[in-house]
Design an enzyme around this catalytic site. Structure first.
Site, mmCIF file in Angstrom:
data_model
loop_
_atom_site.group_PDB
_atom_site.id
_atom_site.type_symbol
_atom_site.label_atom_id
_atom_site.label_comp_id
_atom_site.label_asym_id
_atom_site.label_seq_id
_atom_site.Cartn_x
_atom_site.Cartn_y
_atom_site.Cartn_z
ATOM 1 C CB SER A 270 58.867 -27.026 1.540
ATOM 2 O OG SER A 270 59.448 -28.291 1.342
ATOM 3 C CG ASP B 287 55.716 -30.765 -4.547
ATOM 4 O OD1 ASP B 287 56.822 -31.343 -4.576
ATOM 5 O OD2 ASP B 287 55.434 -29.871 -3.733
ATOM 6 C CG HIS C 3 58.367 -28.276 -3.605
ATOM 7 N ND1 HIS C 3 57.367 -28.650 -2.725
ATOM 8 C CD2 HIS C 3 59.441 -27.984 -2.819
ATOM 9 C CE1 HIS C 3 57.829 -28.591 -1.477
ATOM 10 N NE2 HIS C 3 59.081 -28.184 -1.509
#
Lengths: 282, 282
Positions: B151, B227, B260
């Protein structure tokens, strides 16, 4: 039976789910986690189930987040179920002193007989009866069951297996509280949940149960030699002595340098999963 | 250079350590984690190092506890270093509104130019220069470096590699913020850390950097299709377009059903570790 799916996350081709349900046995809502391997999606699948019992202060989350078990479970086609470690909720009494080794997060996998604990603290019946019935009804799970756990949960796994010949096909433990009648954690929990009559405690003590076990299911136990709780609380030497005296098959592996954490568990979880899968096959 | 070892835990035959030190670059004390595989104990060892950059709100702990990377790192002989995600401490200003996507836990791996952030927020220099110098002096670590992250940390890994030809031999990312100039997380962070002149932001945007990269290090990127941040924040399609336009080698794997979380990372971390180990060998 009403199940509320709190979350679903894909993991190694399978699915990690957190589920809330009302437990009649415990008299409160409970959350557990289940890992369904990819094979669970096959038509007609009935997969073996490993029940994992966590230690003091834990919830359903510790094992699923930190043990790294999903990779091998996906390879072996094992379902893993991780219950919480005690009843929870505003109505459920906790430790009067707010300690972490009794009450919430510390159910010790017994059926309490003493007020006020006896109303809710029946983790043994929950783990042995209510939860498997739910799992086998709601998921592609067979009645081929293994059980394992860590610390207080290692104690729980050994006790559940020893008390129920035929119910589990495999059992193992990491750093179990082997002789709770003879350690501070155990004495505190058993005296409150069960009362001061130590004769009643014998039904919840692995070393006592091994002496009279109706089934000689092989025990696989890993214990870190750098575990800070080893000498005072865990007592693997008592387990070894009890198994030797009874002729109970025990593989006790003392692991140099390892502590009590999930870094220890993760390092050896694959061996335990294979141990269970071998016994649960077919 | 003074290192305070906060903890050491054995893991897969190696050692997980948490270490505190004073960072001159950041002007505060910092904690990082290092995994030393068993090979680190061999006389004269100089092992390759994978730097892992975590995402928003994380510390050194998330990756080490949840990614399940130690097993394969032990097999491959890789050191893994996981820094914190921002400067910390009472003297370090955080988000004025107390949000989690700026300030503490959200350093974005840039060198801030705007007051009051420029005093401490220099995570880029910390990750690229100060931390490797420390690691290579204090541990059996070579200067064969790989970098990866998740991320915000995936963005950081790609930016660090793209800006420093020759410094890293391998790079990969999980669900990176690929085009921070064009997403809310990035616009918030870059406008505060760097000011409103968007021309300055191009030095910290993977898609912009790829167009002018001095080295075509192959990128391995995994992205979960379930995600929740995919469309608004992560923009893998922009990364794909930029790499295609520049002729930059990119393996972008869209993973159906994955979100995620670290359950996603754990599912594919072995592939990334092998990708790095191949490039770092010898």
């Amino acid at each position: 039976m009403s199940l509320e799916i709190l979350s679903t996350q894909k993991s190694f081709g399978g699915w990690h789910k957190r589920i809330r349900h009302h437990s009649d046995v415990l008299g409160c809502d409970m959350v557990f986690a289940v890992y369904l391997p990819p094979q669970a999606a096959q038509a007609g699948a009935r997969l073996p189930v490993l029940y994992w019992l966590s230690g003091l202060t834990c919830t359903d989350e510790n094992f699923m987040q930190k043990a790294g078990a999903q990779r091998m479970a996906a390879e072996l086609g094992l379902i893993i179920v991780a219950p919480d470690t005690s009843p929870r909720g505003a109505d459920v009494p906790g430790d009067p002193d707010g300690a972490w080794d009794f009450g919430h997060g510390a159910g010790f996998y017994v059926n309490a007989t003493q007020a006020p604990w006896s109303r809710h603290y029946r983790m043994y019946d929950y783990v042995v009866e209510e939860l498997p019935a739910l799992i086998e009804a709601a998921f592609p799970a067979s009645d081929r069951r293994g059980i394992s756990g860590h610390s207080m949960g290692g104690h729980g796994a050994l006790v559940c297996a020893l008390r129920n010949p035929g119910r589990y096909r495999s059992v193992s433990a990491f750093a179990p509280i082997s002789n709770p009648m003879q350690c501070p954690w155990g004495e505190k929990a058993l005296s409150r949940y069960l009362g001061e009559d130590r004769a009643q405690w014998r039904e919840w003590d692995t070393c006592a149960l091994i002496a009279q076990a109706g089934e000689r299911l092989p025990l696989l136990v890993d214990q870190g030699e750098a575990d800070g709780f080893l000498a005072e609380q865990l007592k693997p030497e008592a387990l070894h002595a009890a198994a030797t005296a009874a002729g109970h098959p025990l593989t006790l592996r003392l692991q140099p340098g390892y502590d009590h954490s999930y870094y220890f568990i993760a390092s050896f979880i694959d061996d335990h999963l294979r141990h269970h899968a071998r016994a649960l096959a077919g």
